[in-house]
Scaffold this active site. Sequence first.
Site, PDB file in Angstrom:
ATOM      1  N   ARG A  57       0.773  -1.439  -0.039  1.00  0.00           N
ATOM      2  CA  ARG A  57      -0.059  -0.070  -0.075  1.00  0.00           C
ATOM      3  C   ARG A  57       0.948   1.145   0.068  1.00  0.00           C
ATOM      4  O   ARG A  57       1.953   1.347   0.541  1.00  0.00           O
ATOM      5  CB  ARG A  57      -0.816   0.099   1.243  1.00  0.00           C
ATOM      6  CG  ARG A  57      -2.129  -0.938   1.243  1.00  0.00           C
ATOM      7  CD  ARG A  57      -3.105  -0.667   0.044  1.00  0.00           C
ATOM      8  NE  ARG A  57      -4.162  -1.517  -0.006  1.00  0.00           N
ATOM      9  CZ  ARG A  57      -4.117  -2.514  -0.975  1.00  0.00           C
ATOM     10  NH1 ARG A  57      -3.148  -2.829  -1.648  1.00  0.00           N
ATOM     11  NH2 ARG A  57      -5.175  -3.334  -1.065  1.00  0.00           N
ATOM     12  N   GLU A 101      -5.117   7.130  -4.477  1.00  0.00           N
ATOM     13  CA  GLU A 101      -5.423   6.464  -5.853  1.00  0.00           C
ATOM     14  C   GLU A 101      -6.718   6.764  -6.216  1.00  0.00           C
ATOM     15  O   GLU A 101      -7.852   6.817  -5.595  1.00  0.00           O
ATOM     16  CB  GLU A 101      -5.326   4.958  -5.914  1.00  0.00           C
ATOM     17  CG  GLU A 101      -3.842   4.526  -5.352  1.00  0.00           C
ATOM     18  CD  GLU A 101      -3.549   2.841  -5.595  1.00  0.00           C
ATOM     19  OE1 GLU A 101      -4.757   2.278  -5.685  1.00  0.00           O
ATOM     20  OE2 GLU A 101      -2.666   2.522  -5.262  1.00  0.00           O
ATOM     21  N   HIS A 115      -1.157   1.074  -9.978  1.00  0.00           N
ATOM     22  CA  HIS A 115      -1.886  -0.126  -9.578  1.00  0.00           C
ATOM     23  C   HIS A 115      -2.680  -1.001 -10.521  1.00  0.00           C
ATOM     24  O   HIS A 115      -3.840  -1.079 -10.507  1.00  0.00           O
ATOM     25  CB  HIS A 115      -3.103   0.479  -8.441  1.00  0.00           C
ATOM     26  CG  HIS A 115      -3.213  -0.539  -7.317  1.00  0.00           C
ATOM     27  ND1 HIS A 115      -3.332  -0.125  -6.230  1.00  0.00           N
ATOM     28  CD2 HIS A 115      -2.850  -1.694  -7.240  1.00  0.00           C
ATOM     29  CE1 HIS A 115      -3.419  -1.079  -5.382  1.00  0.00           C
ATOM     30  NE2 HIS A 115      -3.344  -2.001  -5.878  1.00  0.00           N
TER      31      HIS A 115
END
Lengths: 286, 286
Positions: free
Chosen positions: A122, A151, A170
């Site tokens: 993370r 994000e 991601h």
Amino acid sequence: MRNFVPQYNQVVNGEWDIAGLAKRSYDLEGKTVGIYGAGAIGQLVAMRLKPFDVKMYYYKRSRLSNTEEAVCGFRYVRLDDMMAHCDVIVIEAPLTPETEGLFDRDVLFGMKKGAWLVNTARGAIVDRDALVEALEEGHLAGYAGDVWDPEPAPPDHPWRTMPHHMMTPHTAGTTLDAQKHYAEDTRRCLEAFFAGEEIEDDHLIVEGGEIVSGTYKAIYEASESQSSTERLPTSTRADRPSVRDRAASAASSRGSPANGAARTPRTSTVEQNHSSHGMRWCKMLE
Amino acid sequence: MRNFVPQYNQVVNGEWDIAGLAKRSYDLEGKTVGIYGAGAIGQLVAMRLKPFDVKMYYYKRSRLSNTEEAVCGFRYVRLDDMMAHCDVIVIEAPLTPETEGLFDRDVLFGMKKGAWLVNTARGAIVDRDALVEALEEGHLAGYAGDVWDPEPAPPDHPWRTMPHHMMTPHTAGTTLDAQKHYAEDTRRCLEAFFAGEEIEDDHLIVEGGEIVSGTYKAIYEASESQSSTERLPTSTRADRPSVRDRAASAASSRGSPANGAARTPRTSTVEQNHSSHGMRWCKMLE
């Protein structure tokens, strides 16, 4: 560590300057690698790194068995020692109040000079500005990561433009193969739910208003405990728990294992089998 | 197969469009991989791929032992079958007259549609223009390679600009760690030579005017045999040896092992321990 991006860029730009590329290129073979958070994912990473002839260590609150260590090819080590002596640190721990910002300026600059940091866990586990500083000053040789905070990352997020990074937006768990798994597992949960059948434990996070997934329970409990702490007066720098203390309570806190006994009604929350770099993300901690 | 380059480019260009990236992104896990040329390097590649849960095959003229196959995690397969059914083909054979241009239009378009090709051996093993065509027409999903023909590649070499490639300018074996190995081994050879001592067999290619390295001997002999063939009238397309025939005589031709007996004088030619992607390039064939 292979300096891939500049090498690829030379190719497409019509250049051929080996010396200019080799000066930042290293072998993984023979390096010392430390895995922070040796849950299901950390163990898979280790098993896949093992044949690259690396010297490998891990940190986890609860030490693994000798058999698990042998299969993964790593040994348990004190967190402080791992941070200070590894050429490569790989973060594979969940985001909890304890891991949030854990890799701050002190920790990053406490890493071996010239080390590489990998974070597929993370984004918020690593301090945004301290990382930029460590790369700009050359303390870290490189950073590879798939995760951001927040994000989607805003267009001006400094990690987009910091030197020597190898970042993706991601996308590591969003392969077409992974999406097929997500769809299949979601369908299985929904079919079981509508048929009034049990949802498989592996796919169950919440049941009857209670968190039954060990991983999520641990994160939730840590979060609750943090909330009460925050009611106390702000601690001074000296009062802050050490890296080791903070990490020890985070790297592998244990939640209750999902109870196998019959439970109704079950909430059809799906814990995705999140495929990242070819690995299945199941429960992050055991 | 992860579609890394477009993902990285989105990061540096301030974008965040997951769907646009996922559509060309796949897991290695679960794929079928074929290794063409399972010598020392091919075997190391296999050992390092094994924990990624791939289904793995190899082609080599002389089949390996059951034990070697088990350790490498692959099984022997007919070359035609390997070419037609693998999701990923990895070329790890030396350049000889038989492998030169082996991956021509027929072979490339005979590969499974959507397959990936990896070539860290020699650029001339793959037909330059046929590869561009296979990528442009979408028959191959991607090509990863470190090797070119010629080298340095001219600025207008079509592989620099063909779609879906992930190429580097022959830098894989030029890490700083590898250069240290080259320097150390070269020094060891020179010291032995000037002291009138034996040069280690592992470092010996030519001795007393004879090629003593198995790999180089095989390549030289194939080259000699090719030269006499070339004196014959040019064969028609139909006369050309099949993929299997051509490859069978090339993928793992055996040279004489270096003789351990005393030999003087020795030529101080160094066979570099060429570290590529973390592997030591020793003798390519056994």
